[in-house]
Design an enzyme around this catalytic site. Structure first.
Site, PDB file in Angstrom:
ATOM      1  N   GLY B 298      34.381  44.506  33.804  1.00  0.00           N
ATOM      2  CA  GLY B 298      35.616  44.204  34.520  1.00  0.00           C
ATOM      3  C   GLY B 298      35.325  43.784  35.957  1.00  0.00           C
ATOM      4  N   SER B 299      36.217  44.185  36.850  1.00  0.00           N
ATOM      5  CA  SER B 299      36.170  43.643  38.210  1.00  0.00           C
ATOM      6  C   SER B 299      34.945  44.046  39.020  1.00  0.00           C
ATOM      7  CB  SER B 299      37.424  44.072  38.964  1.00  0.00           C
ATOM      8  OG  SER B 299      38.542  43.547  38.304  1.00  0.00           O
ATOM      9  N   THR B 300      34.269  45.136  38.637  1.00  0.00           N
ATOM     10  CA  THR B 300      33.063  45.488  39.392  1.00  0.00           C
ATOM     11  C   THR B 300      32.059  44.339  39.340  1.00  0.00           C
ATOM     12  OG1 THR B 300      32.258  46.603  37.404  1.00  0.00           O
ATOM     13  CG2 THR B 300      33.190  48.000  39.120  1.00  0.00           C
ATOM     14  N   PHE B 301      32.189  43.524  38.288  1.00  0.00           N
ATOM     15  CA  PHE B 301      31.260  42.413  38.111  1.00  0.00           C
ATOM     16  C   PHE B 301      31.541  41.288  39.106  1.00  0.00           C
ATOM     17  CE2 PHE B 301      29.472  38.692  36.025  1.00  0.00           C
ATOM     18  CZ  PHE B 301      28.249  39.178  35.606  1.00  0.00           C
ATOM     19  N   LYS B 302      32.714  41.318  39.716  1.00  0.00           N
ATOM     20  CA  LYS B 302      33.064  40.257  40.675  1.00  0.00           C
ATOM     21  C   LYS B 302      32.067  40.244  41.843  1.00  0.00           C
ATOM     22  CE  LYS B 302      37.937  40.108  39.442  1.00  0.00           C
ATOM     23  NZ  LYS B 302      39.234  40.769  39.667  1.00  0.00           N
TER      24      LYS B 302
END
Lengths: 368, 685
Positions: B298-302
């Site tokens: 999810g967004s941690t990958f951003k």
């Protein structure tokens, strides 16, 4: 009778008793483990050995006292009797088979080995035959051929059991007696060549014999098969070193070395008493042959002289073959070490032979 | 009477031959017994001696400060060599002394020490003082030998890392398994002579070859930080998690790494087990999910998308992004988690807001090739090489088959499957100045005498981004915590940088409704990171920032204080303006997908649309041969159903357009069925 005792060769008697004592001690040492494991009694074999030794000493004493002239009359019946025994072995129910060879006749708890009787009877017969007409020996037809016929008859029956070791001992003894009596050297050489020729033919017929016969030269080629006994024997002798592991300290007797109290007892001596002990045994046999032959040379008549040569050779050759097998210079044949190996008929008749030899040694020396 | 034969000459000749043979025998004896004797003795000993192995004491496993995590407890065993006891003639006296010290019956001791065996145990597991006393007495034929039992003094602490040992003290899992050789040492043996029948020779000689003790394995794990992490996990599992409203997650992992070295300071997973009694535990609890399980980050990958775009200079800090609430890729809408969108933002703001359309645009600017370059560069799709068995590789979408839509979803942390250890390693690379390091668990190997045999060595995998990109990324991520969605990890006085993440869970046939993987990754201090903390909470109906943020905050605060990191006077003491809409996502209605297998495409579309689903078709043909999600699957209302068209109804579809990037069977199995991402338009955060 007592005077006869006094005239007995003390060296020969001493050597025989020394070998006997070594035999008693080593039989106990090497058979204790087996006795304990299989009969729950470490003295099992030792007790039997003592009985055999007692019987052996009795036999020796009788042979020492007996008038050899009397025996002379009984040689032929004795010989036929021994041939009968050899044949009886092959009759089922009478013969006892051990390790694939039928060599024994069971008599209740005892068992006797007819080949032992045959050995002695043959020596007596040969001595009688050669002494009765000593100069015939230079004739191939009158001297050599009958001797060979006797050899073939006895050796054939013994071989039939099969017992290669005893056959060899008998053949060598007859050969020795023929040489002693004065057979022509070229006759003997011819026989030697003929023997080698027979061996070559036998090997060509069945090449596996070559490998079997020469297996002793490289026991490690088949360490768990044909080479097993030789290797275990060497593994007993080697660790013995100069003075041995000490009496009773053998490791190989813990079932590693088969027949360790009979055919391979010399290896036990080498392991427990070392090079010194083993060499002493060799030297004792050397002394035995020296004194035996000496008595033969000094015997008052041709029969006794040839008998002395035959009996000394019989025991000496058997000892040398046995020690040769144990040290790995000869192929494995199943014969015992005279005086030392665990009891049985072998010891009994060896002691009788020794008695006859002592008897001869006690004769007045006419040649002096 | 025949004339007396002249035997002498011939007999002397025969005797001569015999003498020569006997001389040969003596020479042969000398050769065998004297010259070959030592060689033959060795052969004979090989045949006679058999060894009884004596186990070496297994080395300890300690934390980076030397606190013992796993140890071998000595259990002393008193034994007797009865032959020697009997030889001494003092058996009564010896039995009396032993009975007194060992608190045993004298008759029993006497019976044992005089038993007809070569070696007899008198008593096992003897207290150390008693053993010492017996050693001191130095009784003939009595010895003390050390046995050992494995003991984990902290119970389940770091159980997944430590692993456990089997019945023979052999390492079966974890460090116990991977460092088994170093820990085991070399067993010694008691050699004894045996007969050919396998029975010991009475009064046999004994030879004792002492064992070599095992080495100590010092881990990078810090017992205290590990304890902080496990405390937080325990809180979560007790239903006491902050903002958890009493919900107990299915599982959770917390990883703490030192970004500058790759040293793992803590790896904690729950459910867990007690290695002292591992047999009693459910095998599933022994699974090290931080290493072995993959999830969609999810967004941690951003963070990765951002770092890549900065490094490739595809974005400047002052670039403007406009978020109308969605973005359309290949005709499909990817929505921002905030209804109505964030409006116009700069680069820092899209990070603070975790704005989906903004990051989709970053992905588009990077392009497929660049995106994959950084995906691989940061170590995704391959094992990190951490010293734990069964590490998963994760699953990346096949680059050759990836579409623009895939690129868009990958940019916001969907589609790809990564492991927690991969993510923390990659983010640590962003934090430490741009170098990807191999995560390590073993600090050093220490010999029993205290010498360091193998020192720690930092292992650089590769440089991924430059120092300056790293610095920029750190500042942006600090702003995410201070001013943005990551504010729940804010620590007054410390500069914390981080990113929230909420991933949908893939269940049977589709994404599972109302069940997320809530995560948060953070590092601090932002200007010189000492710690990276990743918290992954699986199976909760909440967003990452809400439930994982406070966990990170707690661990970060305790760990920074514990490590003696001074508060930064320049750091803000309070977060920026509150943001609305961060808190809770509206939980969508669930709907059951009707099965349309065997229908014509037109019929299928009609049925699905009637039920409120959107339809995407793949392939050509008169019939629907497969559909994803499958019939009867429960998914979010209004989702997209992918239909595969073909000629043969009922025949299984050939592998869909995506393949695993590098098929790692274990990773696939651990992950379960997957669904294409297209249908999921309601992307989160």
């Amino acid at each position: 009778m007592l005077t006869k005792y006094r005239k007995v060769d003390p060296v020969l008697l001493g050597v025989i008793l020394a070998l006997l004592v070594i035999g008693i001690v080593m039989t106990y040492s090497s058979s204790a483990v087996k006795g304990y494991l299989y009969y729950d009694d470490p003295y099992h074999f030792f007790k039997a050995e003592l009985i055999w030794v007692a019987m052996g000493i009795a036999a020796m004493t009788i042979a020492l006292i007996v008038d050899l002239k009397l025996i002379y009359q009984w040689i032929k019946p004795l010989f036929y009797f021994s041939l009968l025994l050899l044949l009886l072995v092959k009759i089922p129910g009478i013969g006892k088979t051990v390790n694939g060879a039928t060599r024994w006749i069971g008599l209740g708890p005892l068992s006797i080995q007819p080949s032992e009787v045959a050995k002695i009877a043959t020596v007596f017969l040969m001595a009688r035959f050669l002494a009765s007409n000593p100069y015939n020996i230079s004739s191939f037809r009158k001297g050599i051929v009958p001797s060979l016929a006797l050899l073939v008859l006895v050796a054939g029956l013994v071989m039939f059991q099969p017992d290669l070791g005893t056959t060899l001992v008998i053949a060598a003894t007859i050969f020795f007696m023929l040489i002693a009596v004065g057979a022509k050297i070229w006759h003997m050489a011819g026989l030697g060549f003929a023997g080698v020729g027979l061996l070559v033919v036998a090997i060509i017929a069945e090449p596996y014999r070559m490998r079997r016969i020469f297996a002793f030269l490289d026991p490690w080629a088949d360490p768990s098969g044909k080479g097993y006994q030789t290797i275990q024997s060497l593994l007993a002798l080697g660790p013995g070193g100069l003075f041995g592991l000490g009496l009773g300290q053998s490791r190989q007797k813990f079932l590693y070395l088969p027949e360790n109290h009979t055919d391979f007892i010399f290896a036990m001596i080498g392991e427990e008493l070392g090079f010194v002990g083993a060499s002493l045994v060799v030297i004792l046999f050397f002394l035995f042959m020296w004194r035996g032959y000496r008595a033969a040379i000094q015997a008052p008549n041709n029969f006794l002289g040839l008998l002395g040569v035959g009996l000394t050779s019989l025991i000496g050759v058997q000892a040398m073959i046995n020690m040769g097998v144990v040290t790995g210079v000869l192929p494995v044949t199943g014969i015992t070490l005279p005086f030392i190996s665990y009891g049985g008929t072998s010891l009994l008749f060896t002691m009788a032979c020794a008695g006859f030899l002592l008897n001869i040694s006690a004769m007045p020396n006419l040649r002096r | 009477m025949v004339q007396l034969l002249k035997l002498r000459k011939r007999v002397v000749f025969l005797f001569g031959i015999c003498s020569i043979f006997m001389l040969v025998l003596i020479i042969r004896l000398g050769f065998i017994q004297l010259r070959e004797g030592p060689f033959l003795k060795n052969l004979a000993d090989e045949e006679h001696f058999r060894g009884v192995p004596v186990a070496a004491k297994r080395g300890n496993i300690v934390d980076c400060n030397g606190n013992i995590l796993a140890m071998s407890v000595s259990a002393e065993t008193v034994y007797a060599v009865p032959a020697e006891v009997r030889k001494s003639g003092r058996q009564e006296e010896i039995a009396a002394e032993l009975a007194a010290i060992l608190d045993m019956d004298k008759a029993k001791v006497l019976e044992r020490i005089t038993k007809r065996t070569s070696l007899e145990y008198v008593k096992k597991k003897v207290p150390a003082e008693a053993a010492a006393k017996i050693k001191e007495l130095n009784l003939p034929g009595i010895g003390v030998v050390e046995d050992s039992v494995r003991f984990y003094p902290n119970g389940s602490l770091a159980a997944h890392v430590l692993g456990f040992t089997g019945i023979d003290s052999q390492g079966l899992e974890g460090i116990e398994h991977s460092r088994d050789k170093e820990l085991t040492g070399q067993p010694g043996s008691i050699l004894t002579e045996y007969g050919a029948n396998g029975i010991k020779i009475p009064d046999a000689e004994h030879e004792f070859i002492p064992p070599i003790q095992g080495n100590t394995v010092k881990l990078t794990i810090d017992k205290n930080i590990q304890a902080f992490a496990e405390r937080e996990l325990a809180k979560l599992m007790a239903g006491q998690g902050t903002n958890m409203e009493g919900v107990v997650p299915k599982s959770a992992s917390i990883l703490v790494m030192e970004p500058s070295t790759g040293r793992m300071l803590a790896i904690a997973s729950t459910p867990t087990f007690d290695p002292n009694n591992y047999q009693a535990s459910d095998p599933s609890t022994r699974r090290n999910i931080a290493i072995q399980n993959g999830y969609e980050p999810g967004s941690t990958f951003k963070i990765i998308t951002l770092a890549a775009a900065l490094e490739e200079k595809k974005v400047g800090l002052n670039d403007r992004f406009t978020d109308p609430g969605f973005t359309t890729i290949l005709g499909k809408r990817i929505r921002c988690w905030k209804a109505g969108g964030h409006g116009t933002q700069n680069t820092v703001q899209i990070a603070e807001n975790s704005c989906n359309p903004g990051f989709v645009e970053l992905g588009q600017r990077l392009g497929m090739d660049n995106f994959y370059k950084y995906l691989i560069g940061f170590g995704f799709g391959s094992k990190t090489g951490i010293e734990m068995s069964g590490e998963a590789k994760g699953i990346l979408a096949n680059k050759k088959k990836a579409t623009a839509l895939d690129l868009a979803t990958m940019s916001i942390g969907q589609t790809n499957n990564v492991t927690p250890i991969q993510l923390i390693t990659a983010v640590s690379a962003v934090a430490n100045g741009g170098v990807l390091l191999k995560p390590q668990l073993v600090q050093e190997i220490i010999s029993p005498t205290g010498d360091v045999l193998v020192p720690f060595q930092k292992e650089v995998v590769r440089r991924v981004i430059s120092e300056s990109t790293s610095k920029t990324a750190r500042e942006i991520l600090e702003s995410v915590v201070t001013n943005g969605t990551g504010r729940r990890a804010f620590l007054p006085g410390y500069r914390v940088a981080g990113k929230t993440g909420t991933a949908q869970k893939v269940g049977r046939g589709g994404y599972i409704q109302g069940e997320y993987v809530a995560s948060f990754i953070a590092f601090a201090p932002a200007d010189n990171p000492r710690l990276t903390v990743l918290v992954v909470i699986d199976g909760v109906p909440f967003y990452g920032g809400v439930v994982a943020g406070p966990v990170v905050q707690a661990i970060m605060l305790d760990s920074l204080k514990y490590l003696g990191v001074e508060p930064d006077p320049t750091a803000p003491l309070a977060p920026g303006t509150p943001m609305y809409g961060v808190e809770f996502p509206p939980v969508k209605e669930a709907a059951v997908v009707p099965s349309v297998l065997g229908h014509t495409p037109q019929e299928a579309e009609q049925i699905l649309k009637k039920a409120g689903f959107k339809v995407v078709m793949e392939g050509v043909g008169p019939r629907v041969i497969d559909q994803i999600p499958h019939g009867e699957a429960e998914v979010e209302k209004g989702s997209t159903v992918l239909l595969y068209l073909g000629a043969e109804p009922g025949q299984a579809a050939i592998a869909p357009w995506r393949e695993v990037y590098d098929p790692d069977v274990e990773a696939i199995e651990s992950f379960g069925p997957r669904i294409p991402l297209i249908m999921n338009q309601e992307l989160l955060e």
